[in-house]
Write a protein that holds these residues in place. Structure first.
Motif: not given
Length: 325
Positions: A211-221
């Protein structure tokens, strides 16, 4: 649908004060629950014995707990799967006490498992109810402590690694908003498990890291699009830039989240009890992460006062920006 149109113009930032308020209230509730109730750590972290019991007829959870306490098990943890199936966790001390005597040729672990299974079966058969037990599984307290320490270290290493990457990738205001969103999502998922009292085991911990990695990826996009729009537009307010960025990436965000969510839902429905906690943590994380990349990350960025000059600190006007190669 307008949401799937990259040229849509939905004013997401008009509700930014309300979404931030809701997020902070949820964070506060999660932290309060974690501080007062904590997490219902599974046998992976606490050690002890795990026994699964199946009754022929529906039984009240309170009756199962009472039967175990009468048999001498101190503070047994009973989790209800349905009206007839229960998971029972026995403390390490009680498990060791049940296997005080070893039979010839029997290992200590075998003695613990067989003794706990026999004692639990004897306790639960009170009242004439037919009950079936799966063999006991024992985890020593030292193993549980090692797993707990390793889990904490893993979380810290992952968080520090992501923070280091964000510091290299983004300007400081973007970095702060990204880290805040990352912590927001992790805290809310942990808060969900604390409030509901569901088992927190190694599989759930792995889901938290995902979830941590998924959250960061979404925000970075979304933030990458914000930077592009700041550099390519003139005389546009930060609010409008953020709205454009969210709208232009919204179809990608929805489709990515939806396809991932369908996969995890299939795990939750068909994966069996072993994957319930893992898949549920991912489901909550995907939903929270998708919403936070729109309704938390961008309002925080706006609250920090992001402007075009943050991307080109030496520039002081649009004329100077246009003069740059």
């Amino acid at each position: 649908m307008e949401f799937f149109n990259p040229n849509s113009n939905v004013n997401f930032m008009c509700v930014r004060r309300w979404t931030l308020l809701i997020s902070f209230l949820l964070i506060g509730a999660s932290i309060f629950s974690l501080a007062t109730r904590g997490l219902n750590l599974a046998i992976d972290f606490t050690g002890g014995s795990l026994v699964e019991a199946s009754y022929e007829q529906p039984v009240e959870q309170s009756d199962v707990i009472e039967s175990l306490q009468k048999a001498g098990f101190e503070s047994p943890v009973v989790q209800r799967y349905d009206s007839r199936n229960f998971a029972i966790r026995i403390k390490p001390d009680a498990a060791l006490e049940a296997a005080a005597n070893l039979k010839q040729g029997e290992t200590k672990l075998d003695a613990i498992n067989s003794a706990v299974t026999a004692k639990v079966l004897s306790a639960l058969e009170v009242g004439g109810q037919q009950v079936t037990l799966k063999p006991s599984v024992y985890v020593g307290p030292q193993v549980g402590d090692d797993l707990k320490t390793g889990g904490i270290v893993a979380v810290i290493v992952v968080l520090l690694g992501i923070v280091f990457y964000i510091m290299l990738r983004f300007e400081w205001k973007f970095a702060i908003a990204t880290v805040a969103t990352e912590l927001h999502d992790v805290i809310l998922v942990l808060g969900f498990f604390s409030i509901t009292g569901m088992d927190f085991d190694l599989a759930v911990l792995a889901a938290i890291l995902a979830v941590d990695g998924y959250s960061v990826n979404d925000t970075i996009v979304v933030f990458d699009r914000v930077r592009e729009l700041f550099k390519s537009t003139r005389n546009v307010s930060p609010v409008e830039v953020l709205n454009r960025a969210v709208n232009s990436t919204l179809s990608r965000t929805i489709m990515t989240s939806l396809t991932t969510l369908l996969t995890v839902l299939a795990l939750y429905i068909f994966g069996g009890d072993a994957l319930k906690g893992f898949s549920l943590a991912l489901i909550i994380g995907i939903i929270v992460g998708t919403l936070s990349s729109i309704f938390f990350a961008n309002p925080v960025l706006l609250w920090l006062g992001v402007t075009k000059q943050d991307l080109l600190p030496k520039a002081r006007s649009d004329a100077e920006l246009d003069a740059r190669p």
